[in-house]
Enzyme design. Structure first.
Site, PDB file in Angstrom:
ATOM      1  N   ASP A 254      46.902  28.653  34.268  1.00 48.98           N
ATOM      2  CA  ASP A 254      47.420  28.230  32.984  1.00 48.98           C
ATOM      3  C   ASP A 254      46.291  27.513  32.240  1.00 48.98           C
ATOM      4  O   ASP A 254      45.563  26.712  32.828  1.00 48.98           O
ATOM      5  CB  ASP A 254      48.597  27.269  33.191  1.00 48.98           C
ATOM      6  CG  ASP A 254      49.709  27.489  32.189  1.00 48.98           C
ATOM      7  OD1 ASP A 254      49.403  27.520  30.985  1.00 48.98           O
ATOM      8  OD2 ASP A 254      50.874  27.617  32.606  1.00 48.98           O
TER       9      ASP A 254
ATOM     10  N   ASP B 208      48.582  28.693  27.113  1.00 46.21           N
ATOM     11  CA  ASP B 208      49.714  27.941  26.590  1.00 46.21           C
ATOM     12  C   ASP B 208      49.683  27.862  25.061  1.00 46.21           C
ATOM     13  O   ASP B 208      48.649  27.511  24.474  1.00 46.21           O
ATOM     14  CB  ASP B 208      49.649  26.520  27.163  1.00 46.21           C
ATOM     15  CG  ASP B 208      50.918  25.737  26.941  1.00 46.21           C
ATOM     16  OD1 ASP B 208      51.957  26.140  27.476  1.00 46.21           O
ATOM     17  OD2 ASP B 208      50.862  24.709  26.231  1.00 46.21           O
TER      18      ASP B 208
ATOM     19  N   GLU C 294      50.673  32.826  25.435  1.00 43.88           N
ATOM     20  CA  GLU C 294      52.040  32.425  25.128  1.00 43.88           C
ATOM     21  C   GLU C 294      52.068  32.192  23.631  1.00 43.88           C
ATOM     22  O   GLU C 294      51.403  31.299  23.116  1.00 43.88           O
ATOM     23  CB  GLU C 294      52.430  31.146  25.869  1.00 43.88           C
ATOM     24  CG  GLU C 294      53.910  30.859  25.717  1.00 43.88           C
ATOM     25  CD  GLU C 294      54.253  29.386  25.709  1.00 43.88           C
ATOM     26  OE1 GLU C 294      55.406  29.054  25.958  1.00 43.88           O
ATOM     27  OE2 GLU C 294      53.358  28.558  25.436  1.00 43.88           O
TER      28      GLU C 294
ATOM     29  N   HIS D 200      59.394  28.753  33.462  1.00 43.44           N
ATOM     30  CA  HIS D 200      59.698  27.337  33.658  1.00 43.44           C
ATOM     31  C   HIS D 200      60.273  26.666  32.410  1.00 43.44           C
ATOM     32  O   HIS D 200      60.608  25.486  32.459  1.00 43.44           O
ATOM     33  CB  HIS D 200      58.412  26.621  34.083  1.00 43.44           C
ATOM     34  CG  HIS D 200      57.373  26.677  33.001  1.00 43.44           C
ATOM     35  ND1 HIS D 200      56.758  27.843  32.612  1.00 43.44           N
ATOM     36  CD2 HIS D 200      56.874  25.710  32.195  1.00 43.44           C
ATOM     37  CE1 HIS D 200      55.928  27.584  31.623  1.00 43.44           C
ATOM     38  NE2 HIS D 200      55.971  26.302  31.354  1.00 43.44           N
ATOM     39  N   ASP D 201      60.348  27.386  31.295  1.00 46.76           N
ATOM     40  CA  ASP D 201      60.909  26.822  30.064  1.00 46.76           C
ATOM     41  C   ASP D 201      62.298  27.376  29.747  1.00 46.76           C
ATOM     42  O   ASP D 201      62.886  26.993  28.730  1.00 46.76           O
ATOM     43  CB  ASP D 201      60.019  27.165  28.855  1.00 46.76           C
ATOM     44  CG  ASP D 201      58.665  26.474  28.895  1.00 46.76           C
ATOM     45  OD1 ASP D 201      58.564  25.400  29.515  1.00 46.76           O
ATOM     46  OD2 ASP D 201      57.724  27.012  28.285  1.00 46.76           O
TER      47      ASP D 201
HETATM   48  O1  ISL Z   1      60.607  27.502  24.021  1.00 50.95           O
HETATM   49  C1  ISL Z   1      60.732  26.367  24.369  1.00 50.95           C
HETATM   50  C2  ISL Z   1      61.939  25.900  25.078  1.00 50.95           C
HETATM   51  O2  ISL Z   1      62.943  26.854  25.010  1.00 50.95           O
HETATM   52  C3  ISL Z   1      59.684  25.410  24.103  1.00 50.95           C
HETATM   53  O3  ISL Z   1      59.999  24.179  24.611  1.00 50.95           O
HETATM   54  C4  ISL Z   1      58.414  25.906  24.747  1.00 50.95           C
HETATM   55  O4  ISL Z   1      58.224  25.106  25.815  1.00 50.95           O
HETATM   56  C5  ISL Z   1      57.246  25.887  23.832  1.00 50.95           C
HETATM   57  O5  ISL Z   1      57.454  26.869  22.898  1.00 50.95           O
HETATM   58  C6  ISL Z   1      55.885  26.139  24.484  1.00 50.95           C
HETATM   59  O6  ISL Z   1      55.830  25.998  25.839  1.00 50.95           O
HETATM   60  C7  ISL Z   1      54.613  25.705  26.464  1.00 50.95           C
HETATM   61  O7  ISL Z   1      53.955  24.573  25.927  1.00 50.95           O
HETATM   62  C8  ISL Z   1      54.601  23.306  26.105  1.00 50.95           C
HETATM   63  C9  ISL Z   1      55.111  23.078  27.515  1.00 50.95           C
HETATM   64  O8  ISL Z   1      55.995  22.002  27.513  1.00 50.95           O
HETATM   65  C10 ISL Z   1      55.794  24.293  28.094  1.00 50.95           C
HETATM   66  O9  ISL Z   1      56.172  24.070  29.412  1.00 50.95           O
HETATM   67  C11 ISL Z   1      54.844  25.440  27.938  1.00 50.95           C
HETATM   68  O10 ISL Z   1      55.286  26.619  28.557  1.00 50.95           O
HETATM   69  C12 ISL Z   1      53.591  22.264  25.726  1.00 50.95           C
HETATM   70  O11 ISL Z   1      52.427  22.441  26.459  1.00 50.95           O
END
Ligand code: ISL
Ligand code: CA
Length: 555
Positions: free
Chosen positions: A98, A200, A255, A329-330
């Site tokens: 990541d 990310d 992402e 994980h989100d």
């Molecule tokens: O889509 C989301 C939840 O449904 C957002 O919170 C998503 O986490 C965000 O669009 C981007 O996510 C990434 O960056 C964040 C981190 O908290 C996430 O875990 C990661 O995947 C900040 O670094």
């Protein structure tokens, strides 16, 4: 075009904190991962994407990095990392790291310097602004985690931008020195022998000129997605590609919050000028309430979901490359979202969802536990929740009177990112074999029946079903390259599509409901071979059983 290794691969995502603890502190770690790599190999995945393992104060569980070239204390040491990488490579597994460079931690030495004075050489590494004339915030954007994107810093009397938590200040990519630093750091990891990066929120790195206000949403703020696909986005990625990525044979996945299909054709272009592929979010939004968005009752809308996924299949074909995912994980667990948690249907629906995704074109991602059909956690109190995004939005919504506490908990059960982050369920022993100590997040009580050991020992388990799907992609060109076509676009419960390559074709049939459905298999597929199915007896003529899926193969 010559096939790339990642076009026939399946990636397994590990959330290190929750995968395997090796020393009883309740937190997953690198030696824990190393001890479980054979399991991933057994599943048949080709690569592992590791959520961040870098030094971090863990405001956002590692997505806030204070040293990009060191390992998080709880996860182990650089020697543990090297051992993990070596073991992975010896098993034929690639390691994708990541890369979190839209922002750093506020504890990173760059930010510590940056905030120390207005003329510090690191000042311009971050995004500092004065308040508006009238004393207001520099703009009206809202952070992903609730509240404004601006934090006032007493020391120098200015605001810094944070699209995520205030402990995640955004890096200023318009500063060429920042780009140099990031590229140098990436090269350092690549020299170690890693095989790619998952980047990310990489779509947010180029902020729009002048940071203009936007239309406020229900929470009173304009969306931070206004920062997506900014004016220099592709220029910076091409520079990264030219200076770093192109020197290696990598899997890179951006992402891309707020990405459109048009943009993706550039980000993930097959000419290799930017990234291998992107994670898009459109299909993740397909069950959101049209007005209230994601923190409202979910609306299963299969025609909408089909439209989104089919459009991405169709419009990237031959131009760019798709990534395929349900879980990460989100996201809440897909079985709880589009399948069934009921014991009699959980596995059947998990297999159906897997089939629907894995028969498409693109690189599939399997998030730890998805291959077991793991489900959301039955949260009963906000005190059980750890996730900063859940807590931030819960508090913000309650403060604005947009929901009651009870609705808030219901929303957590449906949507919280912690649903994906409960410990991996290895076996039926205490704490599901994840830790001998106290797990940092509770283990889902269903681990007694839902666990890897049980599934490895049973031929018709979800695990073995995923294993077959992954193996099929290896064997069959039509799965990798076949042309996609959606059938029955308006059907509210059936997702049916074909893949065609020369003389070969597949008919993929998925029943997204607990009800029996009437479905007449098209004449040309009546005598076709069943490639894979989630019931072991043939469906009664003209019918599909609850959550049934089957793939027919014809040549
Ligand atoms: O889509 C989301 C939840 O449904 C957002 O919170 C998503 O986490 C965000 O669009 C981007 O996510 C990434 O960056 C964040 C981190 O908290 C996430 O875990 C990661 O995947 C900040 O670094
Ligand atoms: Ca540990």
């Amino acid at each position: 075009m010559e096939e790339k290794w990642w076009q026939r691969s399946t990636v397994y995502q590990i959330y290190p904190r929750s995968f395997q603890d090796s020393n009883g502190d309740g937190i997953g770690d690198l030696p824990g991962i190393t001890s479980r790599l054979e399991y991933i190999r057994e599943l048949g995945a080709d690569a592992v994407w590791l959520s961040p393992i870098y030094k971090s104060p863990n405001d956002d569980n590692g997505y806030d990095i204070s040293d990009y070239q060191d390992i998080m204390t709880e996860f182990g040491t650089m020697a543990d990392f090297d051992a993990m990488l070596e073991k992975a490579h010896s098993l034929g597994l690639k390691i994708v790291m990541d890369l979190v460079v839209n922002h750093s931690s506020d504890e990173h030495r760059w930010f510590v310097e940056s905030r120390s004075s207005r003329d510090n050489p690191y000042r311009d590494y971050y995004i500092w602004r004065e308040g508006k004339e009238d004393g207001g915030l520099p703009n009206n954007w809202g952070s992903c985690f609730g509240g404004s994107v601006w934090e006032y810093d007493e020391k120098t009397g200015m605001y810094y931008m944070h699209l995520f938590s205030k402990k995640q200040p955004d890096l200023n990519w318009d500063n060429p020195t920042v780009r140099d630093e990031v590229f140098r750091m990436m090269d350092w990891w690549l020299q170690k022998g890693i095989d790619g990066f998952r980047m990310d929120v990489i779509s947010l790195i180029s902020k729009p000129e002048g940071l203009p206000d936007g239309e406020p949403e229900a929470n009173g703020y304009a969306t931070f997605h206004l920062a997506a696909n900014g004016p220099h986005e592709h220029e910076y990625l091409r520079e990264m590609n030219r200076r770093v990525l192109s020197k290696y044979d990598l899997l890179t996945v951006g992402e891309c919050a707020g990405v459109t299909l048009e943009e993706a054709r550039s980000y993930a272009n097959l000419d290799g000028s930017e990234l291998s592929m992107v994670f898009q979010f459109e299909h993740m939004d397909a069950d959101f309430d049209p007005v209230l968005g994601r923190y409202a009752e979910q609306h299963k809308d299969l025609p909408r979901l089909k439209e989104v996924l089919s459009r991405w299949q169709r419009d990237l074909e031959g131009i760019a490359w798709n990534s395929l995912y349900w879980d990460n994980h989100d996201q809440p667990r897909v079985v709880s979202r589009y399948g069934s948690e009921k014991e009699e249907y959980r596995e059947t629906s998990a297999k159906m969802l897997a089939t629907c995704l894995h028969m498409m074109q693109g690189t599939p991602y399997v998030f730890q536990g998805e291959e077991l059909g793991m489900t959301n956690y039955p949260w009963t109190s906000i005190d059980q929740i750890n996730d900063i995004e859940s807590l931030g939005n819960y508090r913000a919504y309650l403060a604005k009177g947009l929901m009651t506490e009870e609705e808030g908990i219901r929303m957590m059960r449906r949507r919280s990112r912690d649903n994906a982050r409960t410990p991996m369920q290895w076996d039926a022993t205490k704490n599901a074999g994840f830790t001998t100590g106290t797990p940092w997040l509770p283990v889902n009580p269903n681990y007694v029946t839902v666990n890897a050991a049980e599934q490895l020992a049973r031929a018709d388990s979800v695990f073995h079903y995923y294993q077959r799907l992954i193996a099929l992609r290896k064997e069959m060109d039509v799965i990798v390259w076949g042309h996609y076509e959606l059938l029955e676009p308006e059907h509210p419960d059936l997702f049916v599509y074909t893949r065609t390559l020369g003389e070969e074709s597949l008919l993929v049939i998925c029943n997204f409901s607990e009800e029996e459905q009437t479905y007449k298999i098209p004449a040309e597929y009546r005598d076709s071979e069943v490639l894979i199915a989630n019931y072991d007896t043939p469906a009664p003529a003209g019918k599909l059983r609850p959550w049934e899926t089957l793939v027919l193969y014809r040549r």
